[in-house]
Design an enzyme around this catalytic site. Structure first.
Site, PDB file in Angstrom:
ATOM      1  N   GLY A 159     147.574  43.442  72.703  1.00  0.00           N
ATOM      2  CA  GLY A 159     147.987  42.482  73.649  1.00  0.00           C
ATOM      3  C   GLY A 159     148.619  43.022  74.822  1.00  0.00           C
ATOM      4  O   GLY A 159     148.159  44.027  75.554  1.00  0.00           O
ATOM      5  N   CYS A 160     149.779  42.359  75.459  1.00  0.00           N
ATOM      6  CA  CYS A 160     150.330  42.821  76.709  1.00  0.00           C
ATOM      7  C   CYS A 160     150.728  44.228  76.645  1.00  0.00           C
ATOM      8  O   CYS A 160     151.336  44.444  75.633  1.00  0.00           O
ATOM      9  CB  CYS A 160     151.664  41.856  76.639  1.00  0.00           C
ATOM     10  N   PHE A 161     150.083  45.233  77.493  1.00  0.00           N
ATOM     11  CA  PHE A 161     150.450  46.336  77.484  1.00  0.00           C
ATOM     12  C   PHE A 161     151.842  46.731  77.679  1.00  0.00           C
ATOM     13  O   PHE A 161     152.465  48.047  77.074  1.00  0.00           O
ATOM     14  CB  PHE A 161     149.416  47.181  78.127  1.00  0.00           C
ATOM     15  N   CYS A 205     154.503  45.466  76.407  1.00  0.00           N
ATOM     16  CA  CYS A 205     155.075  45.208  75.050  1.00  0.00           C
ATOM     17  C   CYS A 205     154.800  46.532  74.298  1.00  0.00           C
ATOM     18  O   CYS A 205     155.820  46.963  73.734  1.00  0.00           O
ATOM     19  CB  CYS A 205     154.981  43.995  74.680  1.00  0.00           C
ATOM     20  N   TYR A 265     159.921  37.432  79.450  1.00  0.00           N
ATOM     21  CA  TYR A 265     158.332  37.026  79.111  1.00  0.00           C
ATOM     22  C   TYR A 265     158.208  37.285  77.739  1.00  0.00           C
ATOM     23  O   TYR A 265     157.557  36.332  76.962  1.00  0.00           O
ATOM     24  CB  TYR A 265     157.517  38.049  79.876  1.00  0.00           C
TER      25      TYR A 265
END
Length: 219
Positions: free
Chosen positions: A40-42, A44, A196
């Site tokens: 997912g979101c890199f 994180c 976020y």
């Protein structure tokens, strides 16, 4: 004469010691390895794994696509085939790849084939990009995670391919002090990242799935 001989002997011994130390340092540096994962979101994934002892660096970028040197806008727009990914550089003398893989599966929702948390679409799906010597460990980690979770894991084990680092704006996003305008108002990147991550529900979902086995939830 004796004094001169002693000085030469000492100097030679010192050179040998320094040479061995330099050789040892070079050998140690050459032992560093990389593991590339998409979770997912890199931002994180990078933030999570840079906290792991034995990890030297985690770089946000892209993997698994067909377009060379893609930009962030190209990837998120779709059509390049890339996933947001992170390349983890680690010292195998300090942390084993099996440990990193086990932590990875428990830091994501590996049952979700449509993205991760609030980020939807192929770009945000999960994968392990395994080198030939990592395939066995990756398959074992996936099987163990599935057994522990009791649900089907859809995260694929793919062949390691070219990894393209994202531009500097995205590197170490979680700890940058630069002020940006967000939907939460003006914030530093570090604070925007925390906002976020909380709003996206990453940690909530990971805790729901893995409970106390989640290594990074809340970080």
């Amino acid at each position: 004469m004796t004094t001169l001989r002693n000085i030469k002997t000492f100097s030679l011994g010192l050179m040998i010691v320094l040479g061995l130390a330099a050789q040892s340092k070079m050998s140690h540096a050459q032992e560093l390895k990389t593991l590339t994962v998409a979770g997912g979101c890199f931002w994180c994934v990078e933030a999570d794994f840079e906290k792991v002892s034995g990890v030297k660096e985690a770089v946000s970028g892209f993997a698994g696509g067909q377009v060379a040197n893609p930009t962030y806008k190209q990837v998120v727009k779709g059509g390049t085939g890339h996933l947001e990914a992170v390349q983890i550089t680690y010292d195998p003398a300090q942390v084993q790849v099996s440990t990193l893989l086990n932590m990875f599966f428990r830091s994501i929702d590996p049952t979700d084939a449509g993205g991760q948390f609030c980020d939807r679409g192929k770009t945000y799906t999960t994968a392990v990009f395994a080198t030939p010597d990592q395939v066995s460990a990756a398959n074992a980690a996936k099987a163990a995670a599935q057994a522990d979770l009791g649900q089907t894991i859809v995260t694929p084990i793919l062949t390691a391919d070219t990894f393209y680092p994202a531009d500097g704006y995205h590197q170490d996003y979680y700890k940058q002090s630069a002020i940006i305008l967000t939907r939460f108002g003006p914030k530093s990147k570090a604070k925007a990242y925390k906002a976020y991550r909380a709003a996206c529900g990453r940690d909530t979902r990971v805790k729901q799935l893995w409970g106390g086995a989640a290594p990074f939830a809340g970080s």
